[in-house]
Each structure stands twice: as structure tokens, then as C-alpha cells.
Scaffold this active site. Structure first.
Site, PDB file in Angstrom:
ATOM      1  N   SER A 254     -50.856 -36.049   4.295  1.00  0.00           N
ATOM      2  CA  SER A 254     -51.009 -35.957   2.786  1.00  0.00           C
ATOM      3  C   SER A 254     -49.809 -36.564   2.035  1.00  0.00           C
ATOM      4  O   SER A 254     -48.616 -36.618   2.425  1.00  0.00           O
ATOM      5  CB  SER A 254     -50.793 -34.166   2.565  1.00  0.00           C
ATOM      6  OG  SER A 254     -49.965 -34.069   1.549  1.00  0.00           O
ATOM      7  N   LYS A 255     -50.398 -36.930   0.895  1.00  0.00           N
ATOM      8  CA  LYS A 255     -49.388 -37.836  -0.006  1.00  0.00           C
ATOM      9  C   LYS A 255     -48.317 -37.017  -0.455  1.00  0.00           C
ATOM     10  O   LYS A 255     -47.148 -37.388  -0.640  1.00  0.00           O
ATOM     11  CB  LYS A 255     -50.200 -38.376  -1.083  1.00  0.00           C
ATOM     12  CG  LYS A 255     -49.435 -39.570  -1.953  1.00  0.00           C
ATOM     13  CD  LYS A 255     -50.679 -40.456  -2.725  1.00  0.00           C
ATOM     14  CE  LYS A 255     -50.736 -39.554  -4.057  1.00  0.00           C
ATOM     15  NZ  LYS A 255     -51.599 -40.158  -4.915  1.00  0.00           N
ATOM     16  N   ARG A 256     -48.602 -35.750  -0.757  1.00  0.00           N
ATOM     17  CA  ARG A 256     -47.546 -34.704  -1.392  1.00  0.00           C
ATOM     18  C   ARG A 256     -46.619 -34.370  -0.360  1.00  0.00           C
ATOM     19  O   ARG A 256     -45.381 -34.405  -0.751  1.00  0.00           O
ATOM     20  CB  ARG A 256     -48.221 -33.533  -1.914  1.00  0.00           C
ATOM     21  CG  ARG A 256     -48.619 -33.450  -3.412  1.00  0.00           C
ATOM     22  CD  ARG A 256     -49.328 -32.510  -3.839  1.00  0.00           C
ATOM     23  NE  ARG A 256     -50.851 -33.136  -3.941  1.00  0.00           N
ATOM     24  CZ  ARG A 256     -51.695 -32.542  -3.563  1.00  0.00           C
ATOM     25  NH1 ARG A 256     -51.775 -31.436  -2.599  1.00  0.00           N
ATOM     26  NH2 ARG A 256     -52.997 -33.124  -3.667  1.00  0.00           N
ATOM     27  N   LYS A 257     -46.887 -34.373   1.018  1.00  0.00           N
ATOM     28  CA  LYS A 257     -45.813 -34.085   1.936  1.00  0.00           C
ATOM     29  C   LYS A 257     -45.840 -35.103   2.942  1.00  0.00           C
ATOM     30  O   LYS A 257     -46.595 -34.672   3.922  1.00  0.00           O
ATOM     31  CB  LYS A 257     -45.995 -32.612   2.437  1.00  0.00           C
ATOM     32  CG  LYS A 257     -45.006 -31.968   2.872  1.00  0.00           C
ATOM     33  CD  LYS A 257     -45.395 -30.425   3.172  1.00  0.00           C
ATOM     34  CE  LYS A 257     -44.381 -30.126   3.970  1.00  0.00           C
ATOM     35  NZ  LYS A 257     -44.498 -29.684   5.387  1.00  0.00           N
ATOM     36  N   PRO A 258     -45.601 -36.312   2.645  1.00  0.00           N
ATOM     37  CA  PRO A 258     -45.714 -37.619   3.521  1.00  0.00           C
ATOM     38  C   PRO A 258     -45.110 -37.202   5.033  1.00  0.00           C
ATOM     39  O   PRO A 258     -43.882 -36.439   5.022  1.00  0.00           O
ATOM     40  CB  PRO A 258     -44.968 -38.577   3.066  1.00  0.00           C
ATOM     41  CG  PRO A 258     -44.567 -38.272   1.813  1.00  0.00           C
ATOM     42  CD  PRO A 258     -44.845 -36.838   1.604  1.00  0.00           C
TER      43      PRO A 258
END
Ligand code: GLU
Length: 496
Positions: A254-258
Site C-alpha cells: 500500500s502507498k499509504r504504508k509503504p
């Protein structure tokens, strides 16, 4: 045999997510294998309006990967438009058709009522969801609501009992109990469709034969099967693709939690990050094809044209796969080594220019073979060989020049001894320098790493670089000797 037509249907929210690229890749491979078509469709009904910037960013990433499409917003095609926000009348028409044919109904419930119903269900420890209030309205009640101009959504009339079977090409039949399914919203009160209606209408009208999409959509598939049935349309083949998970195998990337690799470095999630970091599209697509699918004969390095020749769904693993950075880095090196030198030189230009250097094409062609075996990413060229393009030679630091187990005086003496030998070489090729310097180590009683390392720092100004003698060959004799002389001066002043 029907023509295979697959599609990639992203929502344009910026660059391309690596997991979405993997879905696109499998769709593309499947279409290409069967000599079919691969279609790009933009699903932008959440955003109210087509955003040309977001689309341009997405297209840039997708073009970079080499997965060319046969129909799409930018190139048109027989079933356009290929942007959902430009197809609203179609969804309205088919949504209303479902109402007229008693497969759907108008729901006038307000947000407040829906919230209250949910809360009551939660209190009763039931699964939240709509209570189908408007499914059971009488014709008079409906007419009254319409006359009063109440806003409404259109909901699907899900069968209340029985089962829905979703035939999936890689999972077999997946069976759902209808009583656990909702009367999903198909058309919102603003006239925009939900994903469910738009995807069915578009896949049907665009003659999609295989719906290749992430397995996150599997839970929506029974609704889709029911919708095809209600419309009386032929159901396409469903292929729910496995997800790409974080390296620890937990959770979707996920981009939010790389995610991070085992050294703590962030692992990029968006394709643009890989473009900027000096990865080759050939390597990224090869890597993605290898996660969840295999070439079939233990071969790990292959082109997408080769993969397309062999691609079949039977070797697609339905289980999700974890991301492995080491594999990607290794593949990137392999693909760098497979590039023809002029092509490698061409691709090295951008990273060097991004580092603020002015690139000389002829010199870049000379450097390409020297760096080719050493690069993990294209960007590594900046550290290895950027010094070739500095307008001013960056002088070495005395502490870098001084070799292990030596001091300034002994390092200076060693480098000074190399000068006349190098100067005397008629053949200044790397091999000739190596032979001469190898002999010199014996005479001076120093190690190879001391002499070659000292010369490296002297001519490049850095400890890590292209190999010493290849570097000097490219720099040429006069420039190499000039730099060694500068190093001697630096050591003189350092020792003074
Ligand atoms: N717009 C959906 C997504 O981005 C597409 C899903 C599909 O391929 O049907 O996930």
C-alpha cells in the site's frame, strides 16, 4: 472460438500501483497469447470528472512498461468512449431497464435512515446492511415518492435464497449463499453508476471475453453473475488474480504504508518510483510475471514477448504472492547486462542528466561496456561513472588517497613510481596498464589493492568507481597522468 478481449480498468488516481500493473500484465499476456485485444478503460465514476492530468500520469507509467493497448481513451476504438464518466447515459439507460424489468428498484431511503438501520442491526448483533425497505413499497407509495420528487438510488433485487455460482478460471466454481448478499446500489442519486453497474455494462458492450481483475473483486462477483443473468447477457470468463503482498506476506502493498526491505529501506509501491530509481521496465514486468506465474522450465529471465508465447492460466497460482526486492534487483542487473551497448548508453543518459551532469554521447558509449556488468540500477551509473562528466575534475581527498596500512608519504612514493611507467606505455589499453602495474606492485612490495586503489582515487576522486584501468583508458594518457600528478600534490600538501 470467440476472440479473446481483456481489459485493464484502472481508476486514475495518479501513478500506477505495482499491484495494478501486475493485473494489467496478466491481462495483457493472456490477450497477446491468444492473439486477442487488450483494452484500456478508465473507471473514473468516483471522481465526477475525467482528470486529464491523472490520465496522463497513468498513461506515462503504462507506456513505460511496454504493455501496449489496442483500444483506449487516447487511441479510440470501436466501442468507445473508453472513459466511464463519458458514458453516463448508457448506465442510466441500463439501470432503468433493470427497474422496468423488475430486476431492480428505486430506493428512496435517506442516509439517516440507512445509518439507523445499520445501528439497529449492529445492536441486534446482525451483519450491517440495508433492510430492503424500498424493495417492498407498493406502486402507490412509489408513485407518491416520485411525485414528491424524492431523490433515489437504484438497487439490484438480489435473489433472497438459493446460491450463486461464480465460475472462475483459476479457482474453479466459487459458491455464494444468496441470503448473505445485499441489494447493492447500481445507480446513485446523482446519476452516476457504481462500479457494479458500470463494469457490467462496459464489459458487455466492449465485448470483453475474460474479466481479469484482482481477487479483491471476487466477493462482488456473485452480484455481477446475477446482473448478467438479469440482462440476459452472456457471462464473460472471470479470472480473479492473486494479490501482491508485502515482503512479510502480510497485507496488500500500500502507498499509504509503504513496506520496507530487510535493510529498512522503503520499497516503492508506484511504478513511477521504479522509473525514477533506475529500474528497467523489462525487469519490473519480468519480476511481476514471476510472482504468481512461472515460465515453465525454471527459467527466471525472459522478455514479455517470450512470456506471452507461453502464457496460460493453468500455471497461475491462485494464492497471493509476497514481494521480494532481492529478486527484482537481481533481474534488473540481468536485464541491464542483456541490453545492447548503444541501448544501455541511451538509457544511462537520463539518470546522469537528472544528477545535473552534461552527457557526452561518445564518452557514454565508451563507458557503457565498463559499467554494464556492475550496475544494479541505471541510477548506479551516477556513483560509478558520474565523475567522467564533471566539468571540473573533483580532486581527491588525502584520506581517500592513502591506502590501507600506508601513510601519505608511502602512498605518494607508490603513486610517484607509477607515473613514469604509465607514461612510458605506448599501448595505454586497460590490459597493458594492468600488466605494467601488476609488475610494479612486485617491485614496490605493495599489494594490488594498494596500488590499483590509490590510482583509482587519484584519477576518479572517489573510492568507488568504474575499474581503474578501464577508467584511465577512457580518460586517456595525458588526462590520467595529469590527475595522478594532482594527487601527488595533494599528498605533498597533506604531508607538509
Ligand atoms: N476500477 C477497478 C479498480 O481499479 C477495476 C476493477 C476491474 O478490473 O474490474 O480496481
Amino acid at each position: 472460438m470467440t476472440t479473446v478481449r481483456t481489459r485493464f480498468a484502472p481508476s486514475p488516481t495518479g501513478s500506477l500501483h505495482i499491484g495494478n500493473l501486475r493485473s494489467a500484465l496478466f491481462s495483457w499476456l493472456f490477450a497477446r497469447h491468444h492473439g486477442g485485444q487488450f483494452i484500456l478503460r478508465i473507471e473514473d465514476t468516483d471522481q465526477k470528472r475525467f482528470d486529464p492530468n491523472a490520465f496522463a500520469i497513468l498513461v506515462e507509467a503504462l507506456r513505460w512498461t511496454g504493455l501496449e493497448w489496442d483500444e483506449g481513451p487516447d487511441i479510440g476504438g470501436p466501442y468507445g468512449p473508453y472513459v466511464q464518466s463519458e458514458r453516463l447515459p448508457l448506465y442510466q439507460e441500463w439501470g432503468n431497464w433493470l427497474v422496468e424489468h423488475d430486476h431492480a428498484y428505486r430506493c428512496y431511503c435517506t442516509e439517516e435512515r440507512l445509518e439507523q438501520v445499520n445501528q439497529e442491526k449492529i445492536t441486534r448483533k446482525e451483519a450491517p446492511g440495508y433492510d430492503r425497505h424500498c424493495r417492498n413499497l407498493s406502486a402507490e407509495e412509489r408513485a407518491k415518492n416520485d411525485a414528491a420528487g424524492l431523490p433515489y438510488v437504484i438497487r439490484f433485487k438480489m435473489p433472497l435464497d438459493g446460491q450463486t455460482v461464480v465460475p472462475d478460471a483459476i479457482r474453479g466454481d466459487v459458491v455464494f449463499e444468496n441470503n448473505l448478499l445485499q441489494d447493492a446500489v447500481l445507480l446513485k442519486s446523482d446519476g452516476f453508476p457504481t462500479y457494479h453497474l458500470a463494469v457490467i455494462v462496459d464489459d458487455h458492450l466492449m465485448k470483453i471475453s475474460h474479466v481479469t481483475r484482482s481477487n479483491e473483486w471476487l466477493s462482488s462477483a456473485p452480484l455481477h453473475v446475477q446482473l448478467y443473468e438479469a440482462f440476459g447477457w452472456e457471462t464473460p470468463v472471470f479470472v480473479h488474480l492473486p494479490l501482491l503482498l508485502n515482503p512479510d506476506g502480510k497485507g496488500k502493498m500500500s502507498k499509504r504504508k509503504p513496506p520496507r526491505d530487510k535493510h529498512g529501506n522503503l520499497i516503492p509501491v508506484m511504478v513511477h518510483d521504479y522509473m525514477r530509481a533506475g529500474y528497467l521496465p523489462e525487469a519490473l514486468t519480468n519480476f511481476l510475471a514471476n510472482t504468481g506465474w512461472n515460465f515453465g522450465d525454471e527459467r527466471e529471465v525472459f522478455s514479455m514477448a517470450e512470456a506471452a508465447e507461453r502464457f496460460d492460466l493453468s500455471r497461475l497460482n491462485p494464492a497471493n504472492s509476497a514481494f521480494t526486492s532481492e529478486k527484482l534487483d537481481w533481474l534488473n542487473g540481468e536485464h541491464i547486462r542483456a541490453l545492447p551497448l548503444d541501448e544501455l548508453a541511451r538509457r544511462l543518459q537520463q539518470p546522469l542528466e537528472d544528477a545535473g551532469l552534461t552527457v557526452d554521447d561518445a564518452k557514454l558509449l565508451q563507458i557503457a561496456p565498463v559499467v554494464q556488468t556492475r550496475l544494479k540500477t541505471l541510477n548506479d551509473v551516477v556513483d560509478f561513472a558520474g565523475f567522467f562528466f564533471h566539468s571540473e575534475f573533483l580532486k581527491p581527498q588525502p584520506e581517500d588517497l592513502i591506502q590501507k596500512k600506508m601513510d601519505a608519504t608511502s602512498t605518494r612514493a607508490m603513486l610517484a613510481a607509477s607515473l613514469p611507467v604509465l607514461e612510458g606505455l605506448d599501448d595505454f589499453s586497460a590490459a597493458s596498464q594492468l600488466a605494467a602495474m601488476d609488475a610494479l606492485t612486485g617491485e614496490l612490495g605493495v599489494s594490488r589493492s594498494q596500488l590499483f586503489g590509490g590510482l583509482r582515487v587519484a584519477v576518479t576522486g572517489q573510492r568507488v568507481s568504474t575499474p581503474t584501468f578501464e577508467t584511465m583508458e577512457i580518460l586517456g594518457k595525458p588526462e590520467s597522468l595529469r590527475r595522478i600528478q594532482i594527487a601527488l600534490d595533494i599528498l605533498d600538501s597533506g604531508a607538509a
